[in-house]
Design an enzyme around this catalytic site. Structure first.
Site, mmCIF file in Angstrom:
data_model
loop_
_atom_site.group_PDB
_atom_site.id
_atom_site.type_symbol
_atom_site.label_atom_id
_atom_site.label_comp_id
_atom_site.label_asym_id
_atom_site.label_seq_id
_atom_site.Cartn_x
_atom_site.Cartn_y
_atom_site.Cartn_z
ATOM 1 N N ASP A 1 0.852 -1.189 0.000
ATOM 2 C CA ASP A 1 0.000 0.000 0.000
ATOM 3 C C ASP A 1 0.889 1.242 0.000
ATOM 4 O OD1 ASP A 1 -3.272 0.153 0.621
ATOM 5 O OD2 ASP A 1 -2.179 2.045 0.897
ATOM 6 N N THR B 1 -11.275 2.525 -7.463
ATOM 7 C CA THR B 1 -11.779 2.982 -8.767
ATOM 8 C C THR B 1 -12.951 3.931 -8.497
ATOM 9 O OG1 THR B 1 -13.107 0.945 -8.847
ATOM 10 C CG2 THR B 1 -11.092 0.988 -10.163
ATOM 11 N N TYR C 1 -35.666 -5.875 0.946
ATOM 12 C CA TYR C 1 -36.013 -5.123 2.151
ATOM 13 C C TYR C 1 -36.051 -3.638 1.842
ATOM 14 C CZ TYR C 1 -35.573 -9.414 4.755
ATOM 15 O OH TYR C 1 -35.775 -10.689 5.219
ATOM 16 N N CYS D 1 -19.659 0.611 -3.284
ATOM 17 C CA CYS D 1 -19.788 -0.091 -4.568
ATOM 18 C C CYS D 1 -21.041 0.278 -5.363
ATOM 19 C CB CYS D 1 -19.749 -1.594 -4.343
ATOM 20 S SG CYS D 1 -18.122 -2.139 -3.802
HETATM 21 N N1 LIG Z 1 -15.280 -2.674 -0.664
HETATM 22 C C1 LIG Z 1 -15.991 -3.645 -1.213
HETATM 23 O O1 LIG Z 1 -16.904 -4.225 -0.593
HETATM 24 C C2 LIG Z 1 -15.694 -4.107 -2.609
HETATM 25 C C3 LIG Z 1 -16.260 -5.307 -3.069
HETATM 26 C C4 LIG Z 1 -15.971 -5.719 -4.361
HETATM 27 C C5 LIG Z 1 -15.168 -4.948 -5.179
HETATM 28 N N2 LIG Z 1 -14.649 -3.767 -4.721
HETATM 29 C C6 LIG Z 1 -13.777 -3.011 -5.604
HETATM 30 O O2 LIG Z 1 -12.429 -3.230 -5.196
HETATM 31 C C7 LIG Z 1 -11.640 -2.054 -5.407
HETATM 32 C C8 LIG Z 1 -10.989 -1.648 -4.089
HETATM 33 O O3 LIG Z 1 -12.025 -1.310 -3.175
HETATM 34 P P1 LIG Z 1 -11.745 -1.113 -1.623
HETATM 35 O O4 LIG Z 1 -13.067 -0.938 -0.983
HETATM 36 O O5 LIG Z 1 -10.836 -2.191 -1.150
HETATM 37 O O6 LIG Z 1 -10.950 0.279 -1.651
HETATM 38 P P2 LIG Z 1 -10.108 0.937 -0.459
HETATM 39 O O7 LIG Z 1 -10.133 2.375 -0.727
HETATM 40 O O8 LIG Z 1 -10.575 0.391 0.841
HETATM 41 O O9 LIG Z 1 -8.627 0.379 -0.694
HETATM 42 C C9 LIG Z 1 -7.773 0.767 -1.714
HETATM 43 C C10 LIG Z 1 -6.350 0.824 -1.190
HETATM 44 O O10 LIG Z 1 -5.457 1.095 -2.277
HETATM 45 C C11 LIG Z 1 -4.408 1.899 -1.767
HETATM 46 N N3 LIG Z 1 -3.679 2.513 -2.888
HETATM 47 C C12 LIG Z 1 -4.025 3.592 -3.627
HETATM 48 N N4 LIG Z 1 -3.085 3.825 -4.559
HETATM 49 C C13 LIG Z 1 -2.125 2.884 -4.402
HETATM 50 C C14 LIG Z 1 -0.901 2.596 -5.059
HETATM 51 N N5 LIG Z 1 -0.462 3.323 -6.075
HETATM 52 N N6 LIG Z 1 -0.169 1.557 -4.619
HETATM 53 C C15 LIG Z 1 -0.597 0.802 -3.557
HETATM 54 N N7 LIG Z 1 -1.742 1.019 -2.914
HETATM 55 C C16 LIG Z 1 -2.501 2.049 -3.336
HETATM 56 C C17 LIG Z 1 -5.102 2.858 -0.843
HETATM 57 O O11 LIG Z 1 -4.200 3.457 0.067
HETATM 58 C C18 LIG Z 1 -6.106 1.917 -0.159
HETATM 59 O O12 LIG Z 1 -5.562 1.345 1.014
HETATM 60 C C19 LIG Z 1 -12.593 -1.009 -5.984
HETATM 61 O O13 LIG Z 1 -12.520 -1.064 -7.379
HETATM 62 C C20 LIG Z 1 -13.954 -1.510 -5.529
HETATM 63 O O14 LIG Z 1 -14.985 -1.089 -6.374
HETATM 64 C C21 LIG Z 1 -14.896 -3.339 -3.449
#
Ligand SMILES: NC(=O)c1ccc[n+]([C@@H]2O[C@H](COP(=O)([O-])OP(=O)(O)OC[C@H]3O[C@@H](n4cnc5c(N)ncnc54)[C@H](O)[C@@H]3O)[C@@H](O)[C@H]2O)c1
Length: 468
Positions: A30, A86, A260, A269
């Site tokens: 990260d 994203t 619900y 998301c």
């Molecule tokens: N949260 C969910 O429930 C969920 C479920 C399915 C899919 N997704 C998808 O997964 C993806 C991530 O979602 P999330 O909720 O985990 O996001 P998040 O914001 O919790 O985590 C993303 C992480 O990436 C890190 N980051 C940013 N730039 C970086 C880089 N250059 N190098 C290394 N790390 C970097 C950030 O510091 C952060 O810790 C998104 O596309 C989201 O739509 C999320």
């Protein structure tokens, strides 16, 4: 297998921890140095039930490591997951700067270190159709050949926050989008232990895999929104949406889940993915009408309680100055500390904007809420403070709003709540998640309003009776 996970947020951390639990060597990367330091020190950075046991074990047995150095994770990795944000760009499309930026960094590193060997790069982020192609191009720009030095796979994640560990360990399906047999084989080997009960690993082309994720989220958001509209109509015609839910949910063509009614969906998301799919359609010259409606209706639904509260408590100008509103629940859903796009936050912004003093309680999401309102401060003349317990939040309040259906809000001591709230009449409860029974609430002396269910006149109850 040796795995790198780039991006250690909700998806990256859960994925990394669960891959390590299955015996893989995992390095999570990260750019947030504080996050990495905390994880290295054994402190989890998100609340997710069940995560801690696997996290502790992975660290203790040295299968799970954390770094800010992409090269350190990339060098030994067979498979590199991109679990990067994203977020929505201004036009609603998915902002791919993080994914493409890291793809570029990976290309540069791999080109400089040919001895690191073949890698499978996996888009786990939710990304629009065509992204796997763009990641391939970004890495290929360094003179690397897809199929020889690397392959790109689309492997969308379907985990649900709150039950993310279970979802990851026992996925209903795994979607692998790639035309490369070599990459498909590696991905199948990696995921086989997670689907031992027979759930499928669906190998398909990249574009279909990318579309599958958006179609799934758009379908679920649509289902919720449809039911919210049914509820709004139930309110008007005197029907009960709970009964309608049971009536239609028993039809196997419809199914009982995601029916619900409430104050709308939130989270990191659904809102952004529906927007992004809508945008993709527009770019292709197609107007995806139903998504437009889903977004509009949900925006309205999240604020749907406000006019009722203003009706009940507002002054002649429709303001709530001097009124105290208790809000139970800040997370966008129970069992998570994630407050991104949380309906509770939308409501708090409205209440504070109208001059109300909000006292909020959430079992896990107070810190994330503080951080969110530090990043985007609340306007308005009201205030927001936090209570230690649900009862403390309700004490002295002119109205109580239930915004998240945490289990502890389902069976509280309602007589205690009633006695502690402000005023001599029947205290106001606005239940945005339909957790209480309308008749029971009226019987306890509340003026109770929920979503799509009839209200009953509050009964007069002496304190002694309710305390009994
Ligand atoms: N949260 C969910 O429930 C969920 C479920 C399915 C899919 N997704 C998808 O997964 C993806 C991530 O979602 P999330 O909720 O985990 O996001 P998040 O914001 O919790 O985590 C993303 C992480 O990436 C890190 N980051 C940013 N730039 C970086 C880089 N250059 N190098 C290394 N790390 C970097 C950030 O510091 C952060 O810790 C998104 O596309 C989201 O739509 C999320």
């Amino acid at each position: 297998m040796n795995i790198a996970v780039v991006g250690t947020g909700y998806v990256g951390l859960v994925s990394g921890v669960c891959f390590a639990e299955m015996g893989n060597e995992v390095t999570c990367v990260d750019i947030d140095a504080r996050k990495v330091e905390s994880l290295r020190d054994g402190r989890l950075t998100i609340y997710e039930p069940g995560l801690e046991v696997y996290f502790d074990r992975g660290r203790r047995e040295n299968r799970l490591r954390f770094t800010t150095d992409l090269a350190e994770a990339l060098a030994p990795a067979d498979v590199v997951f991109l679990a990067l944000p994203t977020p929505p760009a201004e036009d609603g499309s998915a902002d791919l700067q993080y994914v493409l930026g890291v793809a570029d960094d990976i290309g540069e590193l791999l080109a400089a270190h040919p001895d690191w060997g073949y890698k499978v790069l996996v888009d786990k982020s939710t990304v629009p159709v065509g992204t796997a192609r763009r990641v391939t191009a970004a890495v290929g720009a360094y003179g690397l050949e897809a199929g020889k030095h690397f392959d790109v796979v689309s492997n969308p994640e379907f985990l649900r926050e709150g039950v993310a560990v279970d979802d990851f360990m026992k996925p209903e399906r795994v979607v692998v989008g790639t035309d490369s047999e070599r990459a498909a084989e590696l991905m199948t080997r990696l995921y086989e232990p997670f689907v031992r009960s027979g759930n499928p690993i669906l190998v398909m082309d990249e574009a279909s895999a990318e579309m599958t994720k958006y179609a799934a989220n758009a379908m679920l958001a649509t289902k919720i929104t449809f039911m919210n509209e049914v509820a709004n109509l139930c309110d008007r015609v005197g029907a009960d949406v709970d009964k309608v839910r049971r009536g239609i949910g028993t039809d196997s063509r419809i199914g009982p889940k995601f029916l619900y009614a409430g104050i709308g969906f939130g989270g990191s998301c659904f809102p952004k993915d529906v927007q992004a799919l809508h945008r993709t359609a527009r770019e292709e010259g197609y107007s995806f009408e139903i998504l437009d409606a889903v977004l509009r209706v949900n925006d309205e639904q999240r604020k749907s309680m406000v006019p009722h509260i203003v009706d009940a408590l507002g002054d002649n100008d429709g303001r709530l100055d001097g009124k105290t509103i208790a809000v139970w629940g800040l997370a966008f859903k129970p069992h998570t500390d994630d407050v991104r796009e949380a309906p509770a936050h939308v409501l708090i912004r409205e209440f504070v904007g109208l001059g109300a003093d909000v006292v909020a309680f959430d079992p896990e999401a107070v810190e994330t809420t503080r951080a969110a309102f530090e990043r985007e401060p609340l306007g308005g003349t009201g205030s927001l403070s936090y209570a230690e317990t649900a009862y403390d939040a309700a004490a002295g309040a002119d109205a109580l709003v239930v915004a998240t259906e945490w289990p502890e809000f389902r069976r509280p001591d309602l007589a205690r709540v009633r006695q502690s709230m402000a005023g001599d009449g029947a205290p106001l409860v606005f239940d945005g998640r339909n957790v209480f029974d309308p008749k029971h609430m009226a019987g306890l002396g509340f003026t109770y309003r929920s979503v799509g269910r009839p209200s009953f006149p509050a009964q007069e109850v002496s304190d002694r009776e309710t305390a009994a």
